[in-house]
Design a protein around this motif. Structure first.
Motif, PDB file in Angstrom:
ATOM      1  N   UNK A  73       4.632   2.407   2.108  1.00  7.75           N
ATOM      2  CA  UNK A  73       4.696   2.028   0.706  1.00  7.75           C
ATOM      3  C   UNK A  73       3.379   2.181  -0.043  1.00  7.75           C
ATOM      4  N   UNK A  74       2.378   2.775   0.596  1.00  9.49           N
ATOM      5  CA  UNK A  74       1.110   3.028  -0.111  1.00  9.49           C
ATOM      6  C   UNK A  74       0.609   4.454   0.138  1.00  9.49           C
ATOM      7  N   UNK A  75       1.519   5.357   0.373  1.00 13.50           N
ATOM      8  CA  UNK A  75       1.110   6.733   0.669  1.00 13.50           C
ATOM      9  C   UNK A  75       0.466   7.434  -0.513  1.00 13.50           C
ATOM     10  N   UNK A  76       0.684   6.909  -1.720  1.00 14.10           N
ATOM     11  CA  UNK A  76       0.023   7.511  -2.874  1.00 14.10           C
ATOM     12  C   UNK A  76      -1.483   7.463  -2.731  1.00 14.10           C
ATOM     13  N   UNK A  77      -2.001   6.438  -2.041  1.00 17.20           N
ATOM     14  CA  UNK A  77      -3.445   6.318  -1.870  1.00 17.20           C
ATOM     15  C   UNK A  77      -3.973   7.316  -0.840  1.00 17.20           C
TER      16      UNK A  77
END
Length: 207
Positions: A73-77
């Motif tokens: 849920x934080x792969x955008x980072x």
């Protein structure tokens, strides 16, 4: 520990480190392309990767106590740096929170698939979960089960390499205590040296 209505019952957002670190990644870190990204839990977070590999541009996207769902849920980072190689080390906290093995493997497969969809030229190095003591007991059965699942994830995806360094952290089928802190989970300097030597061959050389 918060409870969730689905999956194994553990809510990654109950992790006190999660939101503060994600906020730092999203709002305080300069947006720039990197060669390599290390993503995972506290094992990754504690690594001084840019100093371990000073000849390449490296980002560290480790968060202490993170789980496979949290990383998903934080792969955008991870993606924002457009790395050529992403190293994934995740899963031991899933074991500690008794997240079902099939759920963890599903999340890890989804991580690999989403990275490929957003960064089609990037290689994902899926690292085996390292040996660890959970509540004082070596959790080898659960760890081996996860690693078998991770191996299948890599076998089914041409852009994923499974890097199995697990046995390098054992001594005669027992935890090599010289590589671990007293908690049996986190690594000493010697442990990081072992890890560095293992991953070095996957780190791209710069011109």
């Amino acid at each position: 520990m918060c409870q969730s209505s689905s999956g194994g019952g553990y809510d990654y957002e109950s992790n006190q480190f999660y939101d503060p670190y994600v906020s730092v990644f999203e709002e305080a870190v300069a947006k720039q392309n990197v060669d390599v990204c290390f993503a995972g839990d506290s094992l990754t977070a504690r690594g001084l990767w840019s100093e371990f590999f000073p000849d390449v541009k490296v980002s560290n996207r480790g968060i202490g106590s993170d789980t496979s769902e949290g990383l998903l849920n934080r792969l955008d980072t991870v993606v924002e740096g457009a790395p050529d190689v992403v190293f994934i080390m995740i899963g031991i906290n899933d074991v500690g929170h008794k997240v079902p093995q099939q759920e963890t493997v599903f999340n890890v497969a989804a991580i690999c698939d989403e990275l490929h969809a957003l960064l089609p030229d990037t290689t994902v190095v899926l690292q085996a979960v390292l040996p660890a003591r959970i509540n004082g007991t070596l959790a080898e059965d659960a760890v081996h089960s996860l690693n078998e699942g991770y191996c299948l994830v890599a076998d089914e995806r041409a852009w994923v390499e499974f890097a199995d360094f697990h046995d390098a952290f054992l001594n005669a089928d027992k935890l090599n205590t010289s590589l671990y802190c007293e908690d049996g989970v986190h690594l000493t300097g010697a442990g990081y040296r072992t890890w560095i030597e293992a991953v070095a061959g996957y780190v791209p050389l710069t011109d």
